[in-house]
Design a protein around this motif. Structure first.
Motif, mmCIF file in Angstrom:
data_model
loop_
_atom_site.group_PDB
_atom_site.id
_atom_site.type_symbol
_atom_site.label_atom_id
_atom_site.label_comp_id
_atom_site.label_asym_id
_atom_site.label_seq_id
_atom_site.Cartn_x
_atom_site.Cartn_y
_atom_site.Cartn_z
ATOM 1 N N GLY A 182 -4.793 -26.109 -59.751
ATOM 2 C CA GLY A 182 -4.142 -27.205 -59.042
ATOM 3 C C GLY A 182 -3.259 -28.095 -59.890
ATOM 4 N N GLU A 183 -3.740 -28.497 -61.056
ATOM 5 C CA GLU A 183 -2.929 -29.382 -61.906
ATOM 6 C C GLU A 183 -1.647 -28.696 -62.333
ATOM 7 N N ALA A 184 -1.748 -27.462 -62.742
ATOM 8 C CA ALA A 184 -0.554 -26.718 -63.143
ATOM 9 C C ALA A 184 0.377 -26.507 -61.957
ATOM 10 N N ALA A 185 -0.197 -26.310 -60.761
ATOM 11 C CA ALA A 185 0.627 -26.112 -59.565
ATOM 12 C C ALA A 185 1.515 -27.321 -59.306
ATOM 13 N N VAL A 186 0.983 -28.512 -59.520
ATOM 14 C CA VAL A 186 1.790 -29.728 -59.337
ATOM 15 C C VAL A 186 2.975 -29.708 -60.301
ATOM 16 N N GLU A 187 2.713 -29.435 -61.568
ATOM 17 C CA GLU A 187 3.769 -29.443 -62.582
ATOM 18 C C GLU A 187 4.800 -28.336 -62.348
ATOM 19 N N LEU A 188 4.326 -27.145 -62.035
ATOM 20 C CA LEU A 188 5.231 -26.018 -61.811
ATOM 21 C C LEU A 188 6.080 -26.214 -60.561
ATOM 22 N N THR A 189 5.486 -26.770 -59.521
ATOM 23 C CA THR A 189 6.235 -27.039 -58.295
ATOM 24 C C THR A 189 7.299 -28.098 -58.553
ATOM 25 N N ARG A 190 6.930 -29.161 -59.250
ATOM 26 C CA ARG A 190 7.884 -30.220 -59.600
ATOM 27 C C ARG A 190 9.064 -29.636 -60.376
ATOM 28 N N ALA A 191 8.767 -28.873 -61.409
ATOM 29 C CA ALA A 191 9.835 -28.301 -62.237
ATOM 30 C C ALA A 191 10.741 -27.387 -61.416
ATOM 31 N N GLY A 192 10.140 -26.558 -60.576
ATOM 32 C CA GLY A 192 10.928 -25.639 -59.761
ATOM 33 C C GLY A 192 11.805 -26.355 -58.754
ATOM 34 N N LEU A 193 11.273 -27.400 -58.115
ATOM 35 C CA LEU A 193 12.071 -28.145 -57.142
ATOM 36 C C LEU A 193 13.204 -28.912 -57.816
ATOM 37 N N LYS A 194 12.957 -29.438 -59.005
ATOM 38 C CA LYS A 194 14.041 -30.112 -59.733
ATOM 39 C C LYS A 194 15.138 -29.111 -60.087
ATOM 40 N N THR A 195 14.752 -27.929 -60.525
ATOM 41 C CA THR A 195 15.732 -26.886 -60.845
ATOM 42 C C THR A 195 16.507 -26.481 -59.593
ATOM 43 N N LEU A 196 15.794 -26.274 -58.504
ATOM 44 C CA LEU A 196 16.426 -25.844 -57.264
ATOM 45 C C LEU A 196 17.410 -26.895 -56.739
ATOM 46 N N THR A 197 16.995 -28.153 -56.709
ATOM 47 C CA THR A 197 17.894 -29.182 -56.185
ATOM 48 C C THR A 197 19.114 -29.369 -57.090
ATOM 49 N N ARG A 198 18.928 -29.267 -58.402
ATOM 50 C CA ARG A 198 20.081 -29.338 -59.328
ATOM 51 C C ARG A 198 21.028 -28.172 -59.080
ATOM 52 N N ARG A 199 20.465 -26.995 -58.981
ATOM 53 C CA ARG A 199 21.266 -25.789 -58.792
ATOM 54 C C ARG A 199 22.059 -25.828 -57.480
ATOM 55 N N LEU A 200 21.461 -26.432 -56.454
ATOM 56 C CA LEU A 200 22.136 -26.554 -55.166
ATOM 57 C C LEU A 200 23.113 -27.738 -55.130
ATOM 58 N N GLY A 201 23.139 -28.512 -56.222
ATOM 59 C CA GLY A 201 24.051 -29.647 -56.290
ATOM 60 C C GLY A 201 23.575 -30.882 -55.554
ATOM 61 N N VAL A 202 22.266 -30.937 -55.284
ATOM 62 C CA VAL A 202 21.703 -32.090 -54.567
ATOM 63 C C VAL A 202 20.457 -32.629 -55.288
ATOM 64 N N PRO A 203 20.580 -32.973 -56.568
ATOM 65 C CA PRO A 203 19.398 -33.434 -57.306
ATOM 66 C C PRO A 203 18.774 -34.683 -56.691
ATOM 67 N N GLU A 204 19.550 -35.449 -55.951
ATOM 68 C CA GLU A 204 19.025 -36.662 -55.321
ATOM 69 C C GLU A 204 18.031 -36.355 -54.202
ATOM 70 N N LYS A 205 17.973 -35.107 -53.758
ATOM 71 C CA LYS A 205 17.010 -34.740 -52.713
ATOM 72 C C LYS A 205 15.588 -34.574 -53.253
ATOM 73 N N PHE A 206 15.454 -34.445 -54.573
ATOM 74 C CA PHE A 206 14.109 -34.341 -55.137
ATOM 75 C C PHE A 206 13.371 -35.651 -54.901
ATOM 76 N N HIS A 207 12.128 -35.558 -54.428
ATOM 77 C CA HIS A 207 11.317 -36.737 -54.107
ATOM 78 C C HIS A 207 9.958 -36.562 -54.787
ATOM 79 N N GLU A 208 9.711 -37.377 -55.795
ATOM 80 C CA GLU A 208 8.503 -37.245 -56.609
ATOM 81 C C GLU A 208 7.223 -37.403 -55.788
#
Length: 129
Positions: free
Chosen positions: A37-63
């Motif tokens: 579970g703890e790693a899942a939080v970190e890995l999901t966060r990192a992946g979503l930040k990468t995805l939103t940056r790649r899509l050009g919408v980093p502001e859509k990431f919500h911690e």
């Protein structure tokens, strides 16, 4: 590489398209099964930040949304391991509700600017049982 590994690999590189709410839940489910579970939080966060940056919408990431969802899903995965994702969703249909976090957070807190940039604990009821 199986479908789940390929899916997570594409997600971690920000190379997925048509990423749905159920895909978000599946990411946490798979990461929890692989790393806990703890790693899942970190890995999901990192992946979503990468995805939103790649899509050009980093502001859509919500911690807060990211961490709260990851905690809710991973807690349930860890409580009943061994099922596949389809069975997991069948047993936990509440995770298909996009508005589930509103059971835990007032809209003012969840959608406030502070919650976007850092994790805020829920103001209505705790995430954990």
């Amino acid at each position: 590489m199986d479908d789940d590994d390929a899916f997570l690999d594409g997600f971690s590189r920000g190379e997925v398209s048509g990423f749905t709410h159920q895909d978000h839940v599946r990411v946490v489910y798979l990461y929890t099964r692989k790393a806990g579970g703890e790693a899942a939080v970190e890995l999901t966060r990192a992946g979503l930040k990468t995805l939103t940056r790649r899509l050009g919408v980093p502001e859509k990431f919500h911690e807060t949304v990211t961490v709260a969802w990851a905690r809710l899903v991973s807690e349930q995965v860890e409580a009943a391991p061994g099922r596949d994702f389809t069975a997991f969703i069948g047993d936990n249909p509440r995770f298909l509700r996009k508005d589930l976090l509103e059971d835990y957070y007032s809209r003012e807190v969840l959608f406030g600017s502070e919650a976007r940039s850092r994790f805020i604990e829920p103001d209505l009821r705790p995430l954990h049982r």
